[in-house]
Write a protein that holds these residues in place. Structure first.
Motif, mmCIF file in Angstrom:
data_model
loop_
_atom_site.group_PDB
_atom_site.id
_atom_site.type_symbol
_atom_site.label_atom_id
_atom_site.label_comp_id
_atom_site.label_asym_id
_atom_site.label_seq_id
_atom_site.Cartn_x
_atom_site.Cartn_y
_atom_site.Cartn_z
ATOM 1 N N PHE A 189 5.196 -38.929 -98.323
ATOM 2 C CA PHE A 189 4.360 -37.769 -98.592
ATOM 3 C C PHE A 189 3.235 -37.666 -97.566
ATOM 4 N N GLY A 190 2.915 -36.431 -97.155
ATOM 5 C CA GLY A 190 1.822 -36.181 -96.225
ATOM 6 C C GLY A 190 1.374 -34.732 -96.309
ATOM 7 N N TYR A 191 0.477 -34.365 -95.362
ATOM 8 C CA TYR A 191 -0.102 -33.026 -95.369
ATOM 9 C C TYR A 191 0.105 -32.347 -94.010
ATOM 10 N N ILE A 192 0.286 -30.999 -94.055
ATOM 11 C CA ILE A 192 0.359 -30.168 -92.856
ATOM 12 C C ILE A 192 -0.876 -29.274 -92.861
ATOM 13 N N ILE A 193 -1.687 -29.397 -91.792
ATOM 14 C CA ILE A 193 -2.921 -28.607 -91.700
ATOM 15 C C ILE A 193 -2.682 -27.482 -90.692
ATOM 16 N N ALA A 194 -2.887 -26.242 -91.104
ATOM 17 C CA ALA A 194 -2.716 -25.068 -90.228
ATOM 18 C C ALA A 194 -4.056 -24.369 -90.068
ATOM 19 N N LEU A 195 -4.421 -23.985 -88.767
ATOM 20 C CA LEU A 195 -5.697 -23.325 -88.513
ATOM 21 C C LEU A 195 -5.530 -22.320 -87.375
ATOM 22 N N ARG A 196 -6.383 -21.282 -87.407
ATOM 23 C CA ARG A 196 -6.424 -20.297 -86.332
ATOM 24 C C ARG A 196 -7.770 -19.591 -86.358
ATOM 25 N N PRO A 197 -8.289 -19.172 -85.165
ATOM 26 C CA PRO A 197 -9.546 -18.425 -85.162
ATOM 27 C C PRO A 197 -9.378 -17.138 -85.961
ATOM 28 N N LEU A 198 -10.421 -16.753 -86.638
ATOM 29 C CA LEU A 198 -10.390 -15.550 -87.460
ATOM 30 C C LEU A 198 -9.998 -14.360 -86.597
ATOM 31 N N GLY A 199 -8.971 -13.617 -87.058
ATOM 32 C CA GLY A 199 -8.510 -12.441 -86.332
ATOM 33 C C GLY A 199 -7.292 -12.690 -85.476
ATOM 34 N N GLU A 200 -6.949 -13.957 -85.198
ATOM 35 C CA GLU A 200 -5.776 -14.236 -84.388
ATOM 36 C C GLU A 200 -4.543 -14.369 -85.279
ATOM 37 N N VAL A 201 -3.328 -14.385 -84.622
ATOM 38 C CA VAL A 201 -2.056 -14.385 -85.347
ATOM 39 C C VAL A 201 -1.439 -15.780 -85.388
ATOM 40 N N ASN A 202 -1.454 -16.490 -84.301
ATOM 41 C CA ASN A 202 -0.750 -17.771 -84.201
ATOM 42 C C ASN A 202 -1.562 -18.904 -84.828
ATOM 43 N N TRP A 203 -0.797 -19.794 -85.456
ATOM 44 C CA TRP A 203 -1.413 -20.939 -86.134
ATOM 45 C C TRP A 203 -1.271 -22.198 -85.276
ATOM 46 N N THR A 204 -2.265 -23.049 -85.368
ATOM 47 C CA THR A 204 -2.196 -24.399 -84.794
ATOM 48 C C THR A 204 -1.977 -25.367 -85.959
ATOM 49 N N HIS A 205 -0.962 -26.271 -85.793
ATOM 50 C CA HIS A 205 -0.606 -27.191 -86.888
ATOM 51 C C HIS A 205 -0.940 -28.635 -86.532
ATOM 52 N N ALA A 206 -1.307 -29.372 -87.545
ATOM 53 C CA ALA A 206 -1.505 -30.828 -87.420
ATOM 54 C C ALA A 206 -0.910 -31.492 -88.667
ATOM 55 N N VAL A 207 -0.470 -32.745 -88.526
ATOM 56 C CA VAL A 207 0.201 -33.467 -89.622
ATOM 57 C C VAL A 207 -0.501 -34.801 -89.849
ATOM 58 N N THR A 208 -0.682 -35.151 -91.113
ATOM 59 C CA THR A 208 -1.174 -36.490 -91.474
ATOM 60 C C THR A 208 -0.249 -37.060 -92.546
ATOM 61 N N SER A 209 0.074 -38.337 -92.437
ATOM 62 C CA SER A 209 1.045 -38.971 -93.360
ATOM 63 C C SER A 209 0.369 -39.890 -94.365
ATOM 64 N N VAL A 210 -0.938 -39.692 -94.572
ATOM 65 C CA VAL A 210 -1.666 -40.522 -95.548
ATOM 66 C C VAL A 210 -1.788 -39.733 -96.850
ATOM 67 N N PRO A 211 -1.074 -40.139 -97.941
ATOM 68 C CA PRO A 211 -1.066 -39.324 -99.163
ATOM 69 C C PRO A 211 -2.448 -39.111 -99.768
ATOM 70 N N GLY A 212 -3.345 -40.106 -99.623
ATOM 71 C CA GLY A 212 -4.646 -39.974 -100.244
ATOM 72 C C GLY A 212 -5.702 -39.334 -99.362
ATOM 73 N N GLN A 213 -5.328 -38.882 -98.154
ATOM 74 C CA GLN A 213 -6.313 -38.303 -97.244
ATOM 75 C C GLN A 213 -6.805 -36.963 -97.770
ATOM 76 N N SER A 214 -8.114 -36.702 -97.585
ATOM 77 C CA SER A 214 -8.706 -35.455 -98.074
ATOM 78 C C SER A 214 -9.556 -34.763 -97.013
ATOM 79 N N ARG A 215 -9.472 -35.214 -95.766
ATOM 80 C CA ARG A 215 -10.332 -34.642 -94.711
ATOM 81 C C ARG A 215 -9.614 -34.752 -93.376
ATOM 82 N N PHE A 216 -9.704 -33.677 -92.598
ATOM 83 C CA PHE A 216 -9.116 -33.661 -91.254
ATOM 84 C C PHE A 216 -10.117 -33.023 -90.291
ATOM 85 N N VAL A 217 -10.286 -33.669 -89.134
ATOM 86 C CA VAL A 217 -11.219 -33.145 -88.116
ATOM 87 C C VAL A 217 -10.411 -32.686 -86.900
ATOM 88 N N TYR A 218 -10.521 -31.381 -86.621
ATOM 89 C CA TYR A 218 -9.870 -30.801 -85.431
ATOM 90 C C TYR A 218 -10.913 -30.742 -84.314
#
Length: 1025
Positions: free
Chosen positions: A732-761
């Motif tokens: 189990f893990g998490y997929i983090i998706a982000l994009r500047p407000l107003g843009e279309v394309n997403w940037t993705h990041a993955v973490t495989s720590v089930p208990g993680q609750s914070r990601f720094v881009y």
């Protein structure tokens, strides 16, 4: 004269029998301890042979040696201690032999078993021995010599010097039969001196032979040769039952022979047989008949073999198989005793009476082990012993014969004074007096002899039986008994009563667990009868204290109350009614209904990622049919057991399978089943084995997605982790998706720590405090799950760059200062608030403090400071990125401490509602602030509201509402704050004028008593404190 003498003798005999024959036990001598064989040393001074018997009166004792009675009165060396024979100054010639003890009292005498007294000794003639010369490889026998001895011996050999003993092995053997040392094959290491050591096992004494030198010849080495058996057992070896039999077999030879054993009949040795000393010694413990027969020893080496044979014969001293018991016979009865013993050879029998040989005569017959006396008389009474003997031993067994002769006596068996019988029943009345010989009986009713009829029967033992009795049969009955020694009678009354009936008995019932009932048991009966009631439950009498059962009712009622009935109380209840003449009973079956018993055998038949198919076996319905089942589940993530959804939704009582639905994937479950009936829900079944559901794609998205803050060039994203029970599988893990407000394309990041609750881009090109669209999804090894709703998160911002101006501070009191500044109205960065940092001395960083306020505030009070102390401080702005540059440092000094002393000498005067209070001025110390005034606080009794008055004077006037009590305190005021207050002053309202002061002390001799009782004096802190 002759007739008178006979009458006198008969009367004397009868008086003696009346006293002595009322026996409760046999009182002749009985052995508690008999003498045993004893072996003593020649140097022993004393020997004791044990002898002890019980009897009434206590027995006396006498001893014989070799069949001759010992005269203990004239023998100075022998004496009795109890029944034991003590022999002093032992003499081998006079004291050795066979001893026998006799115990006797008024009832007779018995002989003990025979015991021997032997003297153990050991002598061995010693003389110089010549050297024994042998070749290497040759066998040799070193003779121990023939000692004169008595007692068991053991042999050992010393090599060269004591205590170096010859160690036995397959090459060397010390015979315990001959004492000789046998060396099968001599080696050079055997050269030396050998000494035979003989030990008497009884006396522990030992003797040593002269040394025997063993030397090697120089004319060569002995060649190999076949075994020659030097030690062997005789052709016939007698062996006693139960003894330990030892056979020795040793051979000389080169090479050293090996010894084996076998039985002539080919039967394998039993497990008890032991081989010792390299098979040289065969030991048979507890020798029995089946161990007898031929035995063969085989000695063998590569040059050949040799054998020796012999037989073990079995013999056994007698042992009892059948014995007789003490007997009490009536005069003229017949005695038959028989004893049997086994042994080999077969034992012969004889009989003793009072220690003397009993011979056959007219009335006495002796045949093998049987003794028969026809028509016993008083002279036959006494102690008898059966004797069994063969050449290996003799045994005795004793019994007492008591001959009884007495007239009839009803003292132990009289007729009942009152015998009650139910009308129509059968009555028996016993006429059984103690009489030897048996008496002849005659019955009377009233004064008339009783005659036999179709209802009245006289039994051979004297019993009277009346069938189908009626009230006409009631009356007085007497039995007269007679024998040749006299007559006696006994009398009793027969009362015939009406039958007893149960008028209301218990009936079958059904009842619910927890209820209470009364089982009735009521009767009608003849008033002459004594009645008792008892209850039994499933065959067990209810006579022990129990919180559930209580017997209730009167003389004709035996009702049973059962409180708080449980399932265990279901069963058969019997009310038993017992009277003097009959017994009746009533029966009830009680059915107790309760919640069902626990189901059993719960099994998970099939499981998927969200369902589990269960089956189970029903428990007891406890008197009410099962209507439905409930299924519960438990996981590591639940608190206790929880109800679950099932298909079918309602499980009826005839269904023993169901499917549990809405389960979480990849979670380990336990299940249990509960049954319900009309009474309630029963106990749960045992839990099923833990079973894990199958894995599946995540179906739950992370919650509470947000973020913000962080350092420069960072976008911090946070979320609530998905609980483990909702992760649906491994990996189990998490997929983090982000994009500047107003843009279309997403940037993705993955973490495989089930208990993680914070990601720094992190990205150097990220503009500060810029909005981003953010969403977070979940995945596992089965695939990707849903994303959370899109939320806006700002990137990290820069610290404020502006410096607050107009920083100013002033002291408010000894512990508090006020700091103010100008708000930054223009700042390129966001300002969330202001931070004030203060400290006492730059060299004391531990004195630093910090206070933060929001961005719309331009001042703050700092408290809990030290009095009259200089503080340094700066002000800066802050946001989520940190604090901005600090303002220039300024300083401020707190005021001096307020006065530490309360006002003294407080006086007050109350007239009506007007209260006047005076006090002395408070003088401040050098390190205290100057007094600027005083504060008077007061409150009504039992009220919380406090009123205050401030004044520059040292007095105050108050108008207090009437009819209430007040409490007043006074304290000094200063720039440093409020000083210490006085102790509370309690003012009690009165209808007259009252005065009080700290310094005033009333004189009891001048003040009225009633006034003393109502003046309240305040307790003021002393100036000396």
């Amino acid at each position: 004269m002759t007739l008178l003498w006979k009458q006198f003798f008969l009367v004397s005999i009868m008086e003696y029998l009346a006293e002595c024959l009322d026996y409760k036990s046999f009182n002749g001598p009985k052995w508690r301890m008999e003498p045993s064989d004893l072996t003593v040393g020649l140097l022993d001074e004393e020997a004791t042979l044990s002898c002890d018997a019980k009897g009434i009166p206590p027995p006396q004792y006498r001893w014989s040696l070799n069949g001759t009675l010992i005269n203990l009165r004239t023998d100075s060396r022998r004496l009795l201690s109890g029944g034991n024979l003590v022999i002093r100054s032992l003499d081998r010639d006079q004291d050795g032999g066979i001893y026998q003890c006799t115990a006797f009292n008024l009832q007779g005498a018995i002989l003990s078993r025979r015991s021997s007294l032997q003297f153990a000794y050991l002598n061995l003639k010693t003389q110089t021995r010549s050297a024994v010369s042998v070749r290497e490889g040759q066998g040799v026998v070193l003779l121990c010599g023939t000692p004169s001895y008595s007692g068991d011996l053991s042999f050992a050999w010393v090599f060269n010097e004591y205590p170096y003993f010859v160690q036995q092995d397959n090459r060397r053997f010390v015979s315990q039969e001959t004492g000789n040392l046998y060396i099968a094959k001599v080696e050079p290491s055997d050269v030396g001196n050998y000494t035979c050591v003989v030990v008497n096992r009884i006396t522990k004494g030992k003797v040593l032979s002269s040394p025997t030198p063993l030397v090697l010849r120089t004319d060569g080495v002995m060649g190999e040769y076949e075994p020659k058996i030097e030690v062997h057992f005789p052709d016939m070896v007698p062996a006693a039952k139960g003894s330990v039999v030892t056979l020795e077999c040793f051979a000389l030879g080169n090479p050293v022979p090996e010894i084996t054993w076998r039985r002539a009949n080919g039967v394998p040795f039993p497990s008890k047989v032991k081989m010792k000393n390299s098979n040289v010694v065969l030991e048979i413990p507890s020798f029995q008949q089946e161990d007898a027969g031929g035995y063969e020893c085989v000695a063998e080496n590569k040059m050949g073999k040799n054998t020796v044979q012999g037989r073990l014969s079995f013999h056994a001293k007698p042992q009892w198989m059948q014995t007789m018991r003490d007997s009490a016979l009536s005069i003229e009865e017949r005695l038959f005793w028989e004893c049997k013993a086994n042994g080999k050879p077969k034992p012969s029998y004889s009989w003793l009476k009072n220690g003397e040989l009993l011979a056959a005569e007219d009335r006495i017959q002796i045949e093998n082990g049987a003794l028969m006396i026809s028509y016993v008389n008083l002279s036959d009474a006494g102690m008898y012993q059966c004797v069994a003997e063969n050449k290996h031993g003799i045994i005795y067994f004793g019994a007492e014969l008591v001959v009884l002769a007495s007239p009839p006596d009803f003292s132990r068996s009289p007729l009942k004074a009152l015998l009650k019988a139910k009308s129509g029943s059968t009555v028996t009345m016993d006429c059984r007096p103690q009489a030897y010989p048996t008496a002849i009986s005659l019955w009377r009713k009233g004064n008339e002899p009783l005659q036999s009829t179709d209802r009245i029967t006289f039994l051979p033992d004297g019993t009277l039986r009346i069938t189908n009795v009626t009230k006409m049969d009631g009356g007085t009955y007497s039995c007269l008994a007679r024998n040749q020694f006299g007559a006696a009678s006994t009398t009793g009354r027969l009362l015939v009563t009406d039958p007893t009936q149960i008028t209301q008995g218990p009936g079958d019932m059904e009842i619910i667990v927890g209820e209470s009932i009364v089982l009735p048991c009521q009767i009608s009966c003849d008033p002459a009868l004594d009645v008792s009631f008892s209850w039994a439950f499933n065959g067990q009498l209810l006579n022990k204290p129990d919180q559930h059962y209580e017997h209730v009712g009167g003389s004709t009622s035996g009702d049973l109350m059962i409180r708080n009935i449980q399932l265990k109380h279901a069963g058969k209840y019997v009310c038993a009614v017992d009277t003097d003449v009959e017994s009746l009973s009533g029966v009830a079956i009680l059915i107790v209904k309760g919640p069902p018993g626990a189901p059993d055998g719960i099994t998970v038949e099939e499981i998927t990622d969200s369902t589990a198919q269960l089956s189970w076996r029903p428990g007891q319905d406890n008197g009410s049919p099962i209507t439905s089942y409930i299924i519960q589940a438990k996981t590591a993530f639940t608190v206790g057991w929880q109800a679950v959804n099932t298909v079918p939704e309602v499980i009826d009582g005839n269904t023993l399978t169901a499917t549990v639905v809405d389960l979480n994937a990849w979670v380990e479950y336990e299940f249990r089943v509960l049954a319900r009936n009309s009474v309630g829900v029963g106990e749960p079944s045992p839990a099923s084995l833990k079973t894990r559901t199958e894995d599946a794609v995540p179906d739950t998205a992370p919650a509470d997605v947000g973020g913000g803050g962080g350092s420069k060039s960072e976008l911090v994203i946070t979320w609530e982790p998905v609980p483990e029970e909702l992760q649906n599988g491994d990996g189990f893990g998490y997929i983090i998706a982000l994009r500047p407000l107003g843009e279309v394309n997403w940037t993705h990041a993955v973490t495989s720590v089930p208990g993680q609750s914070r990601f720094v881009y992190r990205n150097e090109s990220l503009p500060p405090f810029s909005p981003f669209n953010v969403k977070v999804g979940a995945y596992n090894t089965k695939g990707q799950g849903p994303f959370s709703p899109i939320t806006i998160v700002f990137s990290a911002e820069n610290e404020p760059s502006g410096v607050p101006g107009g920083v100013w501070a002033k002291s408010i009191s000894a512990t508090e200062i006020e700091v103010s500044w100008n708000i930054l109205t223009i700042s390129p960065e966001r300002v969330l608030g202001y931070e004030v940092v203060y400290w006492e001395d730059d060299t004391k960083p531990e004195t630093m403090g910090k206070v933060r306020v929001s961005a719309n505030q331009n001042k703050v009070n700092i408290s809990d400071l030290r009095a009259y102390t200089q503080y340094f401080l700066t002000v800066s702005s802050f946001n989520t990125a940190g604090t901005g540059p600090r303002s220039p440092t300024i300083n401020v000094t707190t005021k001096k401490s307020p006065p530490g002393q309360p006002p003294l000498n407080v006086e007050w005067n109350l007239i009506g509602s007007k209260l006047t209070v005076h006090w002395e001025s408070v003088i401040s110390l050098e390190m205290e602030s100057e007094v600027t005034g005083y504060q008077v606080s007061y409150r009504r009794n039992r009220h919380k509201e406090i009123n205050t008055i401030t004044t520059n004077l040292t007095s105050v006037e108050l108008i207090l509402p009437a009819d209430d009590d007040y409490m007043i305190q006074i304290r000094a005021l200063s720039d440093g704050g409020e000083g210490m207050a006085t102790e509370p002053i309690n003012i009690h309202k009165l209808s007259m004028s009252v005065r009080g002061s700290r310094a005033w002390r009333p004189n009891p001799n001048t003040i009225p008593i009633f006034l003393l009782s109502i003046i309240a004096l305040s307790t003021v802190r002393s100036a000396l404190c």
